[in-house]
Design a protein around this motif. Structure first.
Motif, PDB file in Angstrom:
ATOM      1  N   ASN A  75       0.899  -1.279   0.053  1.00 40.73           N
ATOM      2  CA  ASN A  75       0.019  -0.130   0.110  1.00 40.73           C
ATOM      3  C   ASN A  75       0.875   1.041   0.111  1.00 40.73           C
ATOM      4  O   ASN A  75       2.225   0.957   0.130  1.00 40.73           O
ATOM      5  N   LYS A  76       0.547   2.223  -0.367  1.00 38.53           N
ATOM      6  CA  LYS A  76       1.276   3.468  -0.444  1.00 38.53           C
ATOM      7  C   LYS A  76       2.082   3.920   0.882  1.00 38.53           C
ATOM      8  O   LYS A  76       3.323   4.208   0.656  1.00 38.53           O
ATOM      9  N   VAL A  77       1.619   3.770   2.035  1.00 43.26           N
ATOM     10  CA  VAL A  77       2.308   3.930   3.073  1.00 43.26           C
ATOM     11  C   VAL A  77       3.407   2.892   3.253  1.00 43.26           C
ATOM     12  O   VAL A  77       4.628   3.514   3.669  1.00 43.26           O
ATOM     13  N   ASN A  78       3.269   1.733   3.247  1.00 44.61           N
ATOM     14  CA  ASN A  78       4.264   0.663   3.317  1.00 44.61           C
ATOM     15  C   ASN A  78       5.564   0.802   2.189  1.00 44.61           C
ATOM     16  O   ASN A  78       6.603   0.500   2.361  1.00 44.61           O
ATOM     17  N   VAL A  79       4.967   0.977   0.886  1.00 45.79           N
ATOM     18  CA  VAL A  79       5.883   1.273  -0.138  1.00 45.79           C
ATOM     19  C   VAL A  79       6.720   2.572   0.157  1.00 45.79           C
ATOM     20  O   VAL A  79       7.985   2.427  -0.051  1.00 45.79           O
ATOM     21  N   MET A  80       6.067   3.522   0.461  1.00 47.69           N
ATOM     22  CA  MET A  80       6.920   4.512   0.926  1.00 47.69           C
ATOM     23  C   MET A  80       7.716   4.509   2.035  1.00 47.69           C
ATOM     24  O   MET A  80       9.093   4.929   1.789  1.00 47.69           O
ATOM     25  N   ASN A  81       7.582   3.812   3.034  1.00 47.16           N
ATOM     26  CA  ASN A  81       8.200   3.478   4.376  1.00 47.16           C
ATOM     27  C   ASN A  81       9.438   2.723   3.778  1.00 47.16           C
ATOM     28  O   ASN A  81      10.619   2.903   4.059  1.00 47.16           O
ATOM     29  N   TYR A  82       9.219   1.653   2.889  1.00 47.68           N
ATOM     30  CA  TYR A  82      10.214   0.835   2.305  1.00 47.68           C
ATOM     31  C   TYR A  82      11.222   1.667   1.715  1.00 47.68           C
ATOM     32  O   TYR A  82      12.529   1.511   1.742  1.00 47.68           O
ATOM     33  N   VAL A  83      10.812   2.410   0.596  1.00 47.24           N
ATOM     34  CA  VAL A  83      11.876   3.004  -0.317  1.00 47.24           C
ATOM     35  C   VAL A  83      12.593   4.203   0.320  1.00 47.24           C
ATOM     36  O   VAL A  83      13.647   4.729  -0.105  1.00 47.24           O
ATOM     37  N   ASN A  84      12.213   4.833   1.555  1.00 47.25           N
ATOM     38  CA  ASN A  84      12.799   5.779   2.301  1.00 47.25           C
ATOM     39  C   ASN A  84      13.564   5.175   3.135  1.00 47.25           C
ATOM     40  O   ASN A  84      14.462   5.816   4.097  1.00 47.25           O
ATOM     41  N   ASP A  85      13.907   4.057   3.499  1.00 51.14           N
ATOM     42  CA  ASP A  85      14.552   3.352   4.432  1.00 51.14           C
ATOM     43  C   ASP A  85      15.893   3.063   3.783  1.00 51.14           C
ATOM     44  O   ASP A  85      16.026   1.822   2.968  1.00 51.14           O
ATOM     45  N   ALA A  86      17.055   3.710   4.003  1.00 51.86           N
ATOM     46  CA  ALA A  86      18.212   3.571   3.462  1.00 51.86           C
ATOM     47  C   ALA A  86      18.998   2.250   3.569  1.00 51.86           C
ATOM     48  O   ALA A  86      19.932   1.787   3.083  1.00 51.86           O
ATOM     49  N   SER A  87      18.599   1.338   4.863  1.00 52.29           N
ATOM     50  CA  SER A  87      18.869   0.206   4.938  1.00 52.29           C
ATOM     51  C   SER A  87      18.598  -0.943   3.811  1.00 52.29           C
ATOM     52  O   SER A  87      19.360  -1.967   3.998  1.00 52.29           O
ATOM     53  N   ASN A  88      17.701  -0.697   3.459  1.00 52.13           N
ATOM     54  CA  ASN A  88      17.287  -1.698   2.238  1.00 52.13           C
ATOM     55  C   ASN A  88      18.122  -1.509   1.070  1.00 52.13           C
ATOM     56  O   ASN A  88      18.536  -0.397   0.798  1.00 52.13           O
ATOM     57  N   ALA A  89      18.130  -2.300   0.101  1.00 56.65           N
ATOM     58  CA  ALA A  89      19.005  -2.428  -0.935  1.00 56.65           C
ATOM     59  C   ALA A  89      18.637  -1.524  -2.052  1.00 56.65           C
ATOM     60  O   ALA A  89      17.301  -1.321  -2.558  1.00 56.65           O
ATOM     61  N   ASP A  90      19.486  -0.552  -2.598  1.00 57.61           N
ATOM     62  CA  ASP A  90      19.020   0.635  -3.446  1.00 57.61           C
ATOM     63  C   ASP A  90      18.298   0.073  -4.579  1.00 57.61           C
ATOM     64  O   ASP A  90      17.542   0.650  -4.973  1.00 57.61           O
ATOM     65  N   ASP A  91      18.956  -0.993  -5.263  1.00 54.60           N
ATOM     66  CA  ASP A  91      18.100  -1.494  -6.417  1.00 54.60           C
ATOM     67  C   ASP A  91      16.661  -1.868  -6.239  1.00 54.60           C
ATOM     68  O   ASP A  91      15.850  -1.612  -6.865  1.00 54.60           O
ATOM     69  N   LEU A  92      16.461  -2.608  -5.048  1.00 58.16           N
ATOM     70  CA  LEU A  92      15.015  -2.979  -4.606  1.00 58.16           C
ATOM     71  C   LEU A  92      14.390  -1.540  -4.616  1.00 58.16           C
ATOM     72  O   LEU A  92      12.870  -1.588  -4.675  1.00 58.16           O
ATOM     73  N   ARG A  93      14.804  -0.800  -3.567  1.00 61.96           N
ATOM     74  CA  ARG A  93      14.000   0.541  -3.452  1.00 61.96           C
ATOM     75  C   ARG A  93      13.898   1.031  -4.688  1.00 61.96           C
ATOM     76  O   ARG A  93      12.681   1.649  -4.951  1.00 61.96           O
ATOM     77  N   LYS A  94      14.877   1.371  -5.996  1.00 63.82           N
ATOM     78  CA  LYS A  94      14.148   1.902  -6.884  1.00 63.82           C
ATOM     79  C   LYS A  94      13.319   1.061  -7.667  1.00 63.82           C
ATOM     80  O   LYS A  94      12.247   1.643  -8.296  1.00 63.82           O
ATOM     81  N   GLY A  95      13.458  -0.330  -7.759  1.00 66.94           N
ATOM     82  CA  GLY A  95      12.699  -1.224  -8.484  1.00 66.94           C
ATOM     83  C   GLY A  95      10.993  -1.059  -8.276  1.00 66.94           C
ATOM     84  O   GLY A  95      10.061  -0.944  -8.654  1.00 66.94           O
ATOM     85  N   LEU A  96      10.994  -1.103  -6.622  1.00 68.42           N
ATOM     86  CA  LEU A  96       9.889  -1.150  -5.843  1.00 68.42           C
ATOM     87  C   LEU A  96       8.999   0.180  -6.361  1.00 68.42           C
ATOM     88  O   LEU A  96       8.019   0.491  -6.572  1.00 68.42           O
ATOM     89  N   LEU A  97       9.731   1.615  -6.144  1.00 67.83           N
ATOM     90  CA  LEU A  97       9.347   2.815  -6.388  1.00 67.83           C
ATOM     91  C   LEU A  97       8.842   3.027  -8.055  1.00 67.83           C
ATOM     92  O   LEU A  97       7.754   3.379  -8.234  1.00 67.83           O
ATOM     93  N   ALA A  98       9.631   2.467  -9.027  1.00 67.80           N
ATOM     94  CA  ALA A  98       9.029   2.408 -10.134  1.00 67.80           C
ATOM     95  C   ALA A  98       7.956   1.652 -10.418  1.00 67.80           C
ATOM     96  O   ALA A  98       7.170   1.864 -11.311  1.00 67.80           O
TER      97      ALA A  98
END
Length: 334
Positions: A75-98
Motif C-alpha cells: 500500500n502507499k504507506v508501506n511502499v513509501m516507508n520501504y523506499v525511504n529506508d536507506a538500510s534496504n538495498a538501493d536496487d530494490l528500493r528503486k525497483g519498487l518505487l518504479a
C-alpha cells in the motif's frame, strides 16, 4: 522494513514489472492481508477501495514485491516507508518505487528519496540549481560549464541561452546545434572522444576555447532549455552520446537522432514514444531502428524522468518551485 535473504532476480536497466492485464490483477488488490497492518502516516488519505488506478499500481508493485521477495504488504504507506529506508538495498528500493509509480496519477506518486535521486552529474535535473530555480521571470542567470559562463533568460516560453566571445578567447560560434558540433570537431578529436568528454563533463579533454565554448553551449542547451521543454530530453541526449562514444553513431546522425533539434514538439513526441514503451503501451519493436537503439542505451528510467517545468506550469498554475508532477502530456502522439 525488511526483505528476505533469497537471491532476487537481476535488476536490469529497465527492470520493472510488466504491466498486468486486468485478469491478472485480482478482485481486490487494495485490501491488506489479514493480520498485517500498514504503518500510519499523519495526513495521508487512504486510497479509495475499487479505484482502478490504485488497483493497477498495487498490482504492479505486488508483482514486484513477490518476485523480489520483499516482505511487505503493498500500500502507499508501506511502499513509501520501504523506499525511504536507506538500510534496504538501493536496487530494490528503486525497483519498487518504479513499480508503484508506473501509471500513477500525480496525487499517488511517491517521490524519489534524496539519497537515490542524487546524481554525480551536476547538470542532472535533480541537482542542477539553474534548472530547479528557473522561472518565467528569470533574468541574468549565469551557468558555468567547461570553464566559462553561459547566460540564460526566460524568453518566448523557455530559457534562452547565450555566450559572449570575450569570455571564450574571442572565438566565434553560432547559435545552432550544427555550430556546436563544428566547434567541438574543430580540434581534431574523433566523435567518440568528443562524446566521452561531454558525458564525463571533462574540460581537460578539450584544448581550445572554441571546443570548450561549443561544449558549454551544447551542454547547457540540453540540460536547461530542452529539459525545461520536456524532462527526458537529457536522458535521450546521454543515450545518443553513449552510442557515439561506442562508435555506432556520429554527430552528423545526432542532428537527426535528437528530435529536439527539429522542434520542441518533435522532441516532446520522441520523449512520449519512449515513455509509452516504458509503460508497455508500445512495444520496443514499434520504434524505428535508430530510436530502438537509443531507447536500449538509456539508463534506468523512473517516473520523474517524464515530467517537466512546462508540464508543471500547466498542471500546477505556474507554481514552478513546487512538487514535480508525473505528467502524461505528449505521450500518445507518434
Amino acid at each position: 522494513m525488511t526483505h528476505s535473504t533469497a537471491d532476487p532476480s537481476p535488476i536490469g536497466r529497465h527492470a520493472i514489472p510488466k504491466r498486468l492485464d486486468a485478469g491478472d490483477r485480482g478482485t481486490d488488490p487494495v485490501s491488506a492481508e489479514p493480520g498485517l497492518h500498514p504503518v500510519p502516516v499523519r495526513g495521508l488519505v487512504a486510497p479509495v477501495i475499487g479505484s482502478r488506478v490504485i488497483r493497477r499500481m498495487k498490482a504492479d508493485a505486488t508483482q514486484y514485491v513477490k518476485e523480489q521477495h520483499i516482505d511487505i504488504v503493498v500500500n502507499k504507506v508501506n511502499v513509501m516507508n520501504y523506499v525511504n529506508d536507506a538500510s534496504n538495498a538501493d536496487d530494490l528500493r528503486k525497483g519498487l518505487l518504479a513499480a508503484w509509480n508506473l501509471d500513477a496519477g500525480s496525487q499517488w506518486v511517491i517521490d524519489t528519496p534524496a539519497d537515490l535521486a542524487a546524481s554525480t552529474n551536476p547538470f542532472h535535473h535533480s541537482v542542477f540549481p539553474a534548472y530547479q530555480n528557473f522561472t518565467t521571470t528569470s533574468q541574468g542567470v549565469s551557468i558555468t560549464a567547461f570553464g566559462g559562463p553561459i547566460s540564460a533568460v526566460y524568453k518566448r516560453g523557455a530559457p534562452k541561452l547565450g555566450s559572449r566571445a570575450p569570455d571564450w578567447g574571442k572565438v566565434k560560434l553560432g547559435d545552432t546545434y550544427a555550430e556546436y558540433i563544428r566547434g567541438l570537431r574543430s580540434g581534431g578529436l574523433t566523435d567518440s572522444a568528443i562524446a566521452t568528454a561531454l558525458l564525463d563533463l571533462d574540460e581537460s579533454a578539450l584544448a581550445s576555447h572554441l571546443e570548450k565554448r561549443a561544449a558549454a553551449m551544447l551542454t547547457v542547451t540540453v540540460y536547461l532549455a530542452e529539459e525545461w521543454r520536456k524532462q527526458g530530453a537529457a536522458k535521450i541526449y546521454r543515450a545518443i552520446l553513449r552510442l557515439i562514444k561506442g562508435g555506432t553513431r556520429t554527430f552528423d546522425e545526432f542532428l537527426d537522432d535528437f528530435a529536439f533539434i527539429g522542434s520542441a514538439d518533435l522532441g516532446r513526441r520522441q520523449v512520449g514514444r519512449f515513455y509509452d514503451v516504458w509503460l508497455g503501451d508500445l512495444k520496443p519493436t514499434d520504434l524505428g531502428a535508430d530510436e530502438r537503439a537509443i531507447y536500449d542505451e538509456q539508463s534506468e528510467m523512473e517516473a520523474e524522468d517524464y515530467s517537466s517545468e512546462e508540464d508543471m506550469r500547466t498542471a500546477d498554475k505556474k507554481n514552478l518551485k513546487g512538487k514535480r508532477l508525473y505528467a502524461q502530456k505528449h505521450t500518445t502522439k507518434k
